[in-house]
Design an enzyme around this catalytic site. Structure first.
Site, PDB file in Angstrom:
ATOM      1  CD  GLU A 116     -24.298  44.327 -36.794  1.00  0.00           C
ATOM      2  OE1 GLU A 116     -23.922  43.341 -37.632  1.00  0.00           O
ATOM      3  OE2 GLU A 116     -24.473  44.166 -35.629  1.00  0.00           O
ATOM      4  CG  ASP A 118     -23.548  39.666 -24.701  1.00  0.00           C
ATOM      5  OD1 ASP A 118     -22.767  40.349 -24.354  1.00  0.00           O
ATOM      6  OD2 ASP A 118     -23.351  38.495 -25.177  1.00  0.00           O
ATOM      7  CD  GLN A 133      -8.074  40.490 -29.130  1.00  0.00           C
ATOM      8  OE1 GLN A 133      -8.559  39.899 -30.105  1.00  0.00           O
ATOM      9  NE2 GLN A 133      -8.694  39.599 -27.983  1.00  0.00           N
ATOM     10  NE  ARG A 150     -13.893  48.334 -29.089  1.00  0.00           N
ATOM     11  CZ  ARG A 150     -15.049  47.823 -29.168  1.00  0.00           C
ATOM     12  NH1 ARG A 150     -15.147  46.425 -28.741  1.00  0.00           N
ATOM     13  NH2 ARG A 150     -16.067  48.490 -29.204  1.00  0.00           N
ATOM     14  CG  MET A 151      -9.767  48.209 -36.763  1.00  0.00           C
ATOM     15  SD  MET A 151      -8.918  50.036 -37.035  1.00  0.00           S
ATOM     16  CE  MET A 151      -7.382  49.141 -36.803  1.00  0.00           C
ATOM     17  CG  ASP A 193     -18.632  42.860 -42.084  1.00  0.00           C
ATOM     18  OD1 ASP A 193     -19.386  41.923 -41.194  1.00  0.00           O
ATOM     19  OD2 ASP A 193     -18.608  43.919 -41.210  1.00  0.00           O
TER      20      ASP A 193
END
EC number: 7.2.2.6
Length: 682
Positions: A348, A307, A380, A382-383, A344
């Protein structure tokens, strides 16, 4: 971090190992090691012969026969001692883990929510599916998943790391381990295992190695050693009629001594110790292997899937720049990016909120008062983003946002494509922000490649190991970071399905693949990989799918795991080479001594010029026993390991252990013969 290493010959362990070595003299224990079982039978036979000679029931030199018998027993004891010492070191490590297990009570909730009525029950009575409440100062009573709350947890008793970690409901940090301690706040936990099945229980069982199963390579080597033993047994058995026909029959004691010196007793006596020590070295590196098979597979690995985040880079990507699309001002982009990141909790996401605050004084909004719907990130989609006041704001990978825009009837601007390429070529990760079908711009996330990682990859390349970087970044960003880090290949925009497909592709080419993972979405790939190192901080599904667990959750441990695996295979191969090579010197010592009276021509083989037939035979038997003791440190610590190709490693081992195996016995047997002669013992 590594655990504190035990001294090689810890006095208490040595005393315990000596006791265990004597206990292992029983036939049932000896039968598990066929080579040493032959030595055990020879010891018993020569003991009976010595007693018969001493009583006058048989003719012969009772003192010589007793000396041979005694040293054969010493050979068996030394082999037992090597195995017992390795097992003792593992059990000492297991005992340190047992200290973590504490008899405690748990608060079992009647309903799965904080504040529900609770019953006080013994922790060892908790079953899978039970719900418990733990608060600051409590020991977590079972392995499980956090279903409510968040807390700081001290996992040092298991991981060896003193820094506390955060465990909270949802995401990949919800897994908790029984025996760890809550430092602050509270957690509601659903137990995921039954009594005796906890991670700690499995760790203790694996480390103790009481039921250690032999690995495939170990079984193959054992079969080879058995075959050699049978060949030498038949050869030795045929020598008696030859000597009898020559008019001077060789005694059974001499034939037994010859057989024991011919068969590969050195590696036969150390084989189990090497396997146990390999598992022990893994724990010393803070890695638990579910079996010796996993450690062995690590030594044969030729593809590493690594990774990017945390392994190749420092893993603390931070938002560094807002790059607006044409016709959009930077503040509008920053405001939308901050809204999409309010829920979030990743580093990040938090950095985006902070950057917007620093650049434009955009304060964090109260999440509850917004009456918004947050859209979490998934592997899946990715946002992630937010739906608020008829506004649909999303942030995510370029391809994911492109599909989202086109699905909503919009068009992805060419100028944003250029900005994405520019960010990616600089080695940063571009995140695109969109409101509805209108692309607002790009967020640049910058990460830093770890110092020294390029040199480590160069070492792996010398060992013919291919390194592949796995990242969710787009191809341009991935290519830039891969070039900077020095990996051989990369998989960009990786999904769980793509990782699984890549592993299967390499395995179809007959390659062995190793990888790390910590999330539930990593579980299929971990289960497919030949060596799968799960992070202890990861989910229960990931830990169950892997065949190793990195206790300190350090993904770079994968490289160390491969080194330890290769060292174990090298140790086994080196000592096998040494064992077979040193038999040659024993031939020159025993065969002339045993048969020179019958066939005087064999005196030409007495190149060591040993004092007498009796001293030659006894010297060889003594050396055969002592060499096991001298090689115990090598078996436990492992041979010196250097990153080399397989062919270079083979040449190196043949020179050191092949040539060494030839020369050392010549010197050793000659020195022992001189000592026996000087002391008047023969």
């Amino acid at each position: 971090m590594s655990r504190k290493q035990l001294a090689l010959f810890e006095p208490t362990l040595v005393v315990q190992a000596l006791k265990e070595a004597v206990k292992k003299l029983n036939p049932q224990a000896q039968w598990r090691n066929p080579v040493m079982f032959i030595v055990w039978i020879g010891s018993l036979l020569t003991t009976c012969i010595s007693i018969a000679m001493a009583s006058g029931a048989m003719p012969g030199n009772a003192l010589f026969s007793a000396a041979i018998s005694g040293w054969l027993w010493v050979t068996v004891l030394f082999a037992n001692f090597a195995e017992a010492l390795a097992e003792g070191r593992s059990k000492a490590q297991a005992n340190s883990l047992k200290g973590v297990k504490k008899t405690a009570f748990a608060r079992k909730l009647r309903e799965p929510k904080y504040g529900a009525a609770a019953d006080k029950v013994p922790a060892d009575q908790l079953r899978k599916g039970d719900i418990v409440l733990v608060e600051a100062g409590d020991i977590i009573p079972c392995d499980g998943e956090v279903i409510e709350g968040g807390a700081s947890v001290d996992e040092s008793a298991i991981t060896g790391e003193s820094a506390p970690v955060i465990r909270e409901s949802g995401g990949d940090f919800a897994s908790v381990t029984g025996g760890t301690r809550i430092l602050s706040d509270w957690l509601v936990i659903e137990c995921s295992v039954n009594p005796g099945e906890t991670f700690l229980d499995r760790m203790i069982a694996m480390v103790e190695g009481a039921q250690r199963r032999k690995t495939p390579n170990e079984i193959a080597l054992t079969i080879l050693l058995i075959a050699l033993t049978i060949v030498f047994l038949l050869a030795t058995a045929t020598l008696w009629p030859f000597s009898a026909w020559g008019g001077n029959a060789v005694s059974v004691t001499v034939l037994v001594a010859l057989l024991v010196c011919l068969i590969p007793t050195t590696i036969g006596g150390l084989l189990s110790a090497i396997g146990v020590a390999g598992m022990s070295r893994m724990l010393g590196a803070n890695v638990i292997a579910t079996s010796g098979r996993a450690v062995e597979a690590a030594g044969d690995v030729d593809v590493l899937l690594l990774d990017k985040t945390g392994t190749i880079t420092l893993g603390n990507r931070q938002a560094s720049e807002f790059i607006p699309a044409q016709g959009v001002d930077e503040k509008t982009l920053a405001d939308a990016a901050q809204l999409a990141s309010l829920a979030d909790e990743t580093p990040e996401g938090r950095s985006i909120v902070i950057l917007a605050k620093q650049r434009f004084n955009l304060r964090e909004r109260d999440v509850q008062s917004l009456h918004a719907t947050f859209v979490p990130f998934t592997a899946q989609s990715r946002m992630s983003g937010i739906n608020i006041d008829n506004r649909m704001i999303r942030k995510g990978s370029v391809d994911a946002i492109r599909r989202h825009v086109e699905a909503n009837g919009g068009h992805f601007p060419a100028d944003v494509d250029q900005k994405v390429d520019q960010v990616a070529r600089q080695g940063a990760t571009p995140l695109v922000v969109v409101e509805g079908s209108r692309v607002l711009g790009v967020i640049a996330l910058k990460d830093i490649v770890k110092g020294g990682i390029k040199e480590r990859f160069a070492q792996l390349r010398k060992m013919d190991i291919k390194t592949v970087m796995i990242t969710g970044d787009n191809r341009l960003t991935a290519a830039a970071i891969a070039a900077e880090a020095g990996v051989d290949d990369f998989l960009a925009e990786a999904t769980p399905e793509a990782k699984l497909a890549l592993i299967r592709q390499y395995q179809a080419e007959s390659r062995l693949v190793a990888m790390t993972g910590d999330g539930t979405n990593d579980a299929p790939a971990l289960a497919q990989a030949d060596v799968a190192v799960a992070m202890n901080s990861g989910t229960q599904a990931a830990k169950e799918a892997g065949n190793m667990v990195a206790l300190d959750s350090n993904p770079t441990k994968l490289i160390e795991v491969v080194h330890i695996g290769k060292q174990m295979l090298m140790t086994r191969g080196s000592l096998t080479t040494f064992s077979i090579a040193n038999d040659v010197a024993k031939y020159f010592a025993i065969i002339p001594a045993a048969f020179a009276a019958t066939y005087p021509q064999l005196n030409a083989l007495n190149i060591m010029r040993l004092h007498s037939p009796d001293s030659a035979i006894l010297s060889a038997v003594i050396f055969n026993a002592l060499i096991i003791v001298f090689l115990i440190p090598l078996a436990l610590k492992g041979v010196s390991y250097k990153p080399l190709t397989a062919s270079a490693m083979l040449r190196r081992n043949l020179w050191i252990y092949g040539l060494g195996g030839l020369l050392v016995p010549f010197i050793g047997i000659k020195v022992i013969d001189l000592l026996l002669t000087v002391c008047g013992l023969v």
